[in-house]
Design a protein around this motif. Structure first.
Motif, PDB file in Angstrom:
ATOM      1  N   THR A   1       0.795  -1.098  -0.042  1.00 32.38           N
ATOM      2  CA  THR A   1      -0.075  -0.148  -0.036  1.00 32.38           C
ATOM      3  C   THR A   1       0.810   1.055  -0.010  1.00 32.38           C
ATOM      4  O   THR A   1       0.386   2.353  -0.490  1.00 32.38           O
ATOM      5  CB  THR A   1      -0.973   0.083   1.248  1.00 32.38           C
ATOM      6  N   ALA A   2       2.001   1.104   0.522  1.00 34.66           N
ATOM      7  CA  ALA A   2       3.022   2.333   0.611  1.00 34.66           C
ATOM      8  C   ALA A   2       4.218   1.842   0.786  1.00 34.66           C
ATOM      9  O   ALA A   2       4.529   0.878   1.296  1.00 34.66           O
ATOM     10  CB  ALA A   2       2.610   3.080   2.006  1.00 34.66           C
ATOM     11  N   VAL A   3       5.358   2.717   0.349  1.00 29.40           N
ATOM     12  CA  VAL A   3       6.468   2.585   0.446  1.00 29.40           C
ATOM     13  C   VAL A   3       7.160   3.618   1.281  1.00 29.40           C
ATOM     14  O   VAL A   3       7.077   4.688   1.092  1.00 29.40           O
ATOM     15  CB  VAL A   3       7.480   2.695  -0.684  1.00 29.40           C
TER      16      VAL A   3
ATOM     17  N   LEU B   1      -6.225 -12.725   6.385  1.00 33.54           N
ATOM     18  CA  LEU B   1      -5.329 -11.968   6.285  1.00 33.54           C
ATOM     19  C   LEU B   1      -5.425 -10.721   7.239  1.00 33.54           C
ATOM     20  O   LEU B   1      -6.089 -10.446   8.059  1.00 33.54           O
ATOM     21  CB  LEU B   1      -6.085 -10.952   4.742  1.00 33.54           C
ATOM     22  N   LYS B   2      -4.227  -9.977   7.122  1.00 35.02           N
ATOM     23  CA  LYS B   2      -4.142  -8.622   7.865  1.00 35.02           C
ATOM     24  C   LYS B   2      -4.110  -7.445   7.049  1.00 35.02           C
ATOM     25  O   LYS B   2      -3.577  -7.503   6.003  1.00 35.02           O
ATOM     26  CB  LYS B   2      -3.240  -8.969   9.107  1.00 35.02           C
ATOM     27  N   THR B   3      -4.576  -6.227   7.565  1.00 38.85           N
ATOM     28  CA  THR B   3      -4.141  -5.045   7.080  1.00 38.85           C
ATOM     29  C   THR B   3      -3.332  -4.241   7.998  1.00 38.85           C
ATOM     30  O   THR B   3      -3.407  -4.209   9.168  1.00 38.85           O
ATOM     31  CB  THR B   3      -5.548  -4.358   6.749  1.00 38.85           C
ATOM     32  N   GLY B   4      -2.332  -3.410   7.076  1.00 43.99           N
ATOM     33  CA  GLY B   4      -1.342  -2.485   8.211  1.00 43.99           C
ATOM     34  C   GLY B   4      -1.798  -1.203   7.624  1.00 43.99           C
ATOM     35  O   GLY B   4      -2.799  -0.701   7.613  1.00 43.99           O
ATOM     36  N   VAL B   5      -0.779  -0.346   7.419  1.00 42.82           N
ATOM     37  CA  VAL B   5      -0.652   1.051   7.258  1.00 42.82           C
ATOM     38  C   VAL B   5      -1.346   1.225   5.737  1.00 42.82           C
ATOM     39  O   VAL B   5      -1.101   0.705   4.691  1.00 42.82           O
ATOM     40  CB  VAL B   5       0.725   1.581   7.276  1.00 42.82           C
ATOM     41  N   LEU B   6      -2.490   2.414   5.893  1.00 36.64           N
ATOM     42  CA  LEU B   6      -3.357   2.679   4.784  1.00 36.64           C
ATOM     43  C   LEU B   6      -3.278   4.079   4.907  1.00 36.64           C
ATOM     44  O   LEU B   6      -3.850   4.699   5.957  1.00 36.64           O
ATOM     45  CB  LEU B   6      -4.656   2.028   4.904  1.00 36.64           C
ATOM     46  N   VAL B   7      -2.553   4.897   4.182  1.00 35.94           N
ATOM     47  CA  VAL B   7      -2.090   6.277   4.590  1.00 35.94           C
ATOM     48  C   VAL B   7      -3.153   7.194   3.753  1.00 35.94           C
ATOM     49  O   VAL B   7      -3.058   8.469   4.129  1.00 35.94           O
ATOM     50  CB  VAL B   7      -0.952   6.732   4.090  1.00 35.94           C
TER      51      VAL B   7
ATOM     52  N   LEU C   1      -7.356   4.721  -0.284  1.00 34.52           N
ATOM     53  CA  LEU C   1      -6.641   3.702  -0.289  1.00 34.52           C
ATOM     54  C   LEU C   1      -7.389   2.907   0.825  1.00 34.52           C
ATOM     55  O   LEU C   1      -7.761   1.522   0.450  1.00 34.52           O
ATOM     56  CB  LEU C   1      -5.083   3.449   0.186  1.00 34.52           C
ATOM     57  N   VAL C   2      -8.127   3.262   1.870  1.00 37.11           N
ATOM     58  CA  VAL C   2      -8.843   2.638   2.780  1.00 37.11           C
ATOM     59  C   VAL C   2     -10.191   2.032   2.077  1.00 37.11           C
ATOM     60  O   VAL C   2     -10.402   0.851   2.357  1.00 37.11           O
ATOM     61  CB  VAL C   2      -9.282   3.501   3.998  1.00 37.11           C
ATOM     62  N   GLU C   3     -10.831   3.108   1.491  1.00 34.73           N
ATOM     63  CA  GLU C   3     -11.868   2.556   0.677  1.00 34.73           C
ATOM     64  C   GLU C   3     -11.763   1.712  -0.594  1.00 34.73           C
ATOM     65  O   GLU C   3     -12.414   0.640  -0.464  1.00 34.73           O
ATOM     66  CB  GLU C   3     -12.547   3.835  -0.135  1.00 34.73           C
ATOM     67  N   THR C   4     -10.600   1.612  -1.097  1.00 32.88           N
ATOM     68  CA  THR C   4     -10.040   0.559  -2.013  1.00 32.88           C
ATOM     69  C   THR C   4     -10.058  -0.608  -1.353  1.00 32.88           C
ATOM     70  O   THR C   4     -10.518  -1.849  -1.846  1.00 32.88           O
ATOM     71  CB  THR C   4      -9.023   0.918  -2.890  1.00 32.88           C
ATOM     72  N   VAL C   5      -9.233  -0.814  -0.407  1.00 37.46           N
ATOM     73  CA  VAL C   5      -9.188  -2.012   0.447  1.00 37.46           C
ATOM     74  C   VAL C   5     -10.532  -2.821   0.880  1.00 37.46           C
ATOM     75  O   VAL C   5     -10.617  -3.849   0.787  1.00 37.46           O
ATOM     76  CB  VAL C   5      -7.784  -1.891   1.419  1.00 37.46           C
TER      77      VAL C   5
ATOM     78  N   SER D   1     -15.733   3.890   9.289  1.00 36.94           N
ATOM     79  CA  SER D   1     -17.009   3.498   8.393  1.00 36.94           C
ATOM     80  C   SER D   1     -16.847   2.381   7.662  1.00 36.94           C
ATOM     81  O   SER D   1     -17.759   1.756   7.413  1.00 36.94           O
ATOM     82  CB  SER D   1     -17.132   4.645   7.574  1.00 36.94           C
ATOM     83  N   SER D   2     -15.618   1.981   6.996  1.00 35.96           N
ATOM     84  CA  SER D   2     -15.672   1.086   5.841  1.00 35.96           C
ATOM     85  C   SER D   2     -14.709  -0.062   6.426  1.00 35.96           C
ATOM     86  O   SER D   2     -14.909  -1.415   5.843  1.00 35.96           O
ATOM     87  CB  SER D   2     -15.407   1.439   4.504  1.00 35.96           C
TER      88      SER D   2
END
Ligand SMILES: Nc1ncnc2c1ncn2[C@@H]1O[C@H](COP(=O)(O)OP(=O)(O)OP(=O)(O)O)[C@@H](O)[C@H]1O
Ligand SMILES: Cc1ncc(CO)c(N)n1
Length: 277
Positions: A49-51, A86-92, A96-100, A137-138
């Motif tokens: 999601t990010a570098v 699965l796990k989610t980590g940083v979403l900046v 990106l949050v909505e897409t995931v 929210s999502s």
């Protein structure tokens, strides 16, 4: 170390996914997740999601990937592989949050661990208020287990956390955001609460404590915990057992953390024997 699984072509490990950022210093993020997955003998897949340009001293720069890139990674994965947890980590950012969140909905998977990375223990702030709103929210409503640290729990519960009572109250308030359970982590607490976590579901509240490891080298402990929970879920453990086993793993890895660089060093995943699962 004896490999518990025979290596022949018929042996297929569970497939897990981390949706997370890269840490150039190798201590947290995807790098910690994949080392943890390997320790648990699960096959780790990745949506980047990010570098981040980061080392043991802190985060110097964050480059977000585009929602299109994130979507393409999801498409490639789910068109071919069956993900068991699965796990989610940083979403900046909020897009990106909505897409995931959109992709997770289509997976129809219950084993979802959301690590709502907003503030690292070293104090790096990763997100703005729109991102926090999108998380609430999502994404958070899709979590089987949400794993905020002290500062993230304060933001999500809108409550200052200073003691065990406020850790518990925060956990119960965060449940109202719609996750099935929440683990308020105590790595950033002080005194006897340091390293104590509170887990709450609608039916149950548990205090989880192993032993305090006196070390400044804890970089990536949160990512490691969430990845280990994910691996345990993939091996069929219930949420509470998955968390207990993951906490034991983190404690062992903290015991073997090592001082590279001038700041907080990483956990010693590869010095921990094969974790029971
Ligand atoms: N010194 C310690 N001794 C024992 N357990 C610890 C210690 N520090 C952290 N932990 C445990 O590690 C896990 C991760 O929690 P922590 O609060 O450190 O997460 P985090 O802030 O998200 O981590 P990071 O941002 O460094 O990846 C929790 O189970 C916590 O109790
Ligand atoms: C990439 C990344 N994800 C998560 C954290 C939280 O520790 C970090 N420092 N870096």
């Amino acid at each position: 170390m004896q490999l518990p699984i025979a290596s022949n072509s018929q042996t297929v490990p569970p497939v897990v996914l981390t949706v997370a950022g890269s840490d150039s210093g190798g201590g947290a993020g995807i790098q910690a997740d994949l080392r943890t997955f390997a320790s648990y003998r699960v096959h780790g897949t990745v949506v980047v999601t990010a570098v981040t340009a980061q080392n043991t001293l802190g985060v110097e720069r964050v480059d977000a990937l585009s929602p299109e890139s994130v979507s393409a990674q999801f498409h490639a994965l789910v068109s071919d592989l069956k993900i068991q947890a699965l796990k989610t980590g940083v979403l900046v950012n909020a897009p990106l949050v909505e897409t995931v969140a959109k992709h997770l909905k289509t997976l129809n998977l219950s084993n979802i661990v959301v690590d709502p990375v907003m503030v690292s223990r070293a104090g790096a702030v990763f997100v703005d208020s729109a991102t926090i709103a999108a998380l609430k929210s999502s994404l958070i409503p899709q979590a089987l287990i949400l794993t905020p640290n002290r500062y993230e729990a304060q933001i999500l519960a809108d409550l200052e956390i200073t003691n065990l009572a406020t850790m518990k109250t925060a956990a119960q308030k965060i449940l109202e955001l719609g996750c099935q359970s929440v683990l308020v982590k105590g790595g950033a607490m002080t005194g006897e609460l340091r390293g104590l976590d509170v887990w709450a579901s609608w039916q149950q509240l548990e205090i989880l404590q192993t032993e305090l490891i006196e070390t400044p080298h804890t970089h990536g402990s949160g990512c490691t915990l969430a990845a280990a929970i994910t691996a345990n879920l993939a091996w069929g453990e219930t949420p509470l057992t998955a968390i207990q086993k993951a906490k034991d793993f983190v404690t062992q890895a903290l015991k073997h953390s090592y001082p590279i660089g001038a700041g907080q060093g990483p956990l010693g995943h590869f010095y921990v024997g094969f974790p029971s699962s």
